[in-house]
Write an enzyme that holds these catalytic residues in place. Structure first.
Site, PDB file in Angstrom:
ATOM      1  N   HIS A 127       8.768   2.758  16.621  1.00 25.69           N
ATOM      2  CA  HIS A 127       9.187   4.031  17.213  1.00 25.69           C
ATOM      3  C   HIS A 127       8.857   4.081  18.712  1.00 25.69           C
ATOM      4  CE1 HIS A 127       9.799   4.872  13.008  1.00 25.69           C
ATOM      5  NE2 HIS A 127       8.521   4.603  12.786  1.00 25.69           N
ATOM      6  N   GLU A 182       2.947   8.683  14.738  1.00 25.68           N
ATOM      7  CA  GLU A 182       2.999   7.264  14.407  1.00 25.68           C
ATOM      8  C   GLU A 182       3.256   6.413  15.641  1.00 25.68           C
ATOM      9  OE1 GLU A 182       5.570   4.152  11.592  1.00 25.68           O
ATOM     10  OE2 GLU A 182       6.027   6.293  11.563  1.00 25.68           O
ATOM     11  N   HIS A 218       3.550  -0.304  11.776  1.00 25.22           N
ATOM     12  CA  HIS A 218       3.977   1.037  11.404  1.00 25.22           C
ATOM     13  C   HIS A 218       2.849   1.758  10.665  1.00 25.22           C
ATOM     14  CE1 HIS A 218       8.379   0.986  12.290  1.00 25.22           C
ATOM     15  NE2 HIS A 218       8.191  -0.326  12.222  1.00 25.22           N
ATOM     16  N   GLU A 261       2.750  -1.528   7.132  1.00 22.23           N
ATOM     17  CA  GLU A 261       2.521  -0.082   7.035  1.00 22.23           C
ATOM     18  C   GLU A 261       1.017   0.095   6.870  1.00 22.23           C
ATOM     19  OE1 GLU A 261       4.667   2.223   7.512  1.00 22.23           O
ATOM     20  OE2 GLU A 261       6.664   1.430   7.047  1.00 22.23           O
TER      21      GLU A 261
END
Length: 277
Positions: free
Chosen positions: A67, A104, A159, A238
């Site tokens: 992101h 995030e 992430h 993650e």
């Protein structure tokens, strides 16, 4: 024995002794506190964590912090469809955040920068897909292209999940065969990278394996453009579930983020230095 070889042997022996010591103490696999010792499956496919400076000399590593800080204000740009390896997906997304508003994109950038410093200290050349936390994107196809263009020996997309609040833990996503079949060459090495990263991250953070998704902390997917388009070994990590209160406390803590970066660095180092039969 030459001094350089002697130093490497001593460093390797020290790492093995450290892992044996952890196993002898019978560390619990269920601990989830940021200061807890992790479970100690000290070998994955016969691999042991290495030690020593310059162990990654000549290696190129791609770190992809998920992101970006400007995505939320650029809805049109990040929602446009791009090639994702035999299908189309959005250029990028805003990402998750904790209930307290820690995003995030800030977490992933912080961890990636910390991991890059550790890997460079081991002699690697590290390339980041973005060099600040205020821009837009890059799109998922561009993120994959950057790793391909530098012929990365390993690529990790960092992430943090936005799963159900009741679920906690981390997981690693490796590629399955994409819709266009073009990532077939990276499937086997990416699976090894996923196992190595799972081991390093778990060991260094004490974070449990996800209890709401994946299988024993690993999953294989064909719907992620970053994996479908990669031509170098690549996985998604993650690190935690930002919607879970305990995980949110971890990701918001700078000390824990340093442990997370250490886990990324150790997992990648393990993958790149482990002997192969």
């Amino acid at each position: 024995m030459p001094s350089q070889s002697r130093a490497f042997a001593m460093a390797f022996a020290a790492a093995v002794l450290l892992l044996v010591g952890f196993a002898a103490r019978g560390v619990s696999s269920g601990s989830s506190g940021s200061g807890a010792l992790p479970r100690t499956d000290a070998a994955v496919g016969g691999m042991s964590l290495p030690a020593g400076q310059d162990s990654l000399r000549g290696r190129t590593i791609l770190l992809d912090p998920g992101h970006n800080g400007g995505n939320a204000a650029a809805a049109a740009a990040i929602s446009r469809k791009v090639d994702a390896g035999g299908m189309e997906k959005e250029c990028d997304t805003v990402g998750a955040e904790t209930d307290d508003g820690y995003p995030e994109h800030a977490f992933t950038y912080d961890v990636a920068v910390r991991a890059a410093a550790l890997l460079r200290g081991r002699g690697a050349m590290v390339v980041l897909t973005r060099t600040d936390d205020s821009g837009v994107g890059p799109c998922i196809n561009e993120r994959a292209r950057i790793g391909n263009d530098v012929h990365a020996d390993a690529a990790v997309s960092v992430h943090a999940d936005g799963g159900p609040p009741s679920g906690s833990g981390f997981h690693v996503i490796a590629p399955s065969l994409g819709p266009d079949g073009a990532n077939a060459v990276i499937l086997a090495p990416s699976a090894r990278l996923a196992e190595a990263l799972r081991m390093g991250f778990e060991r260094d953070t004490g974070e449990p394996r996800a209890d709401y998704v994946a299988d024993a902390g690993l999953s294989f997917r064909a719907d992620l453009g970053g994996l479908n388009l990669s031509r170098v070994p690549k996985v998604f990590l993650e690190c935690a579930n930002m919607r879970n209160p305990a995980d949110a406390t971890r990701v918001s803590d700078a000390t824990w983020r340093q442990h997370a970066a250490q886990g990324v660095a150790d997992g990648v180092t393990l993958f790149l230095t482990a002997p192969r039969s």
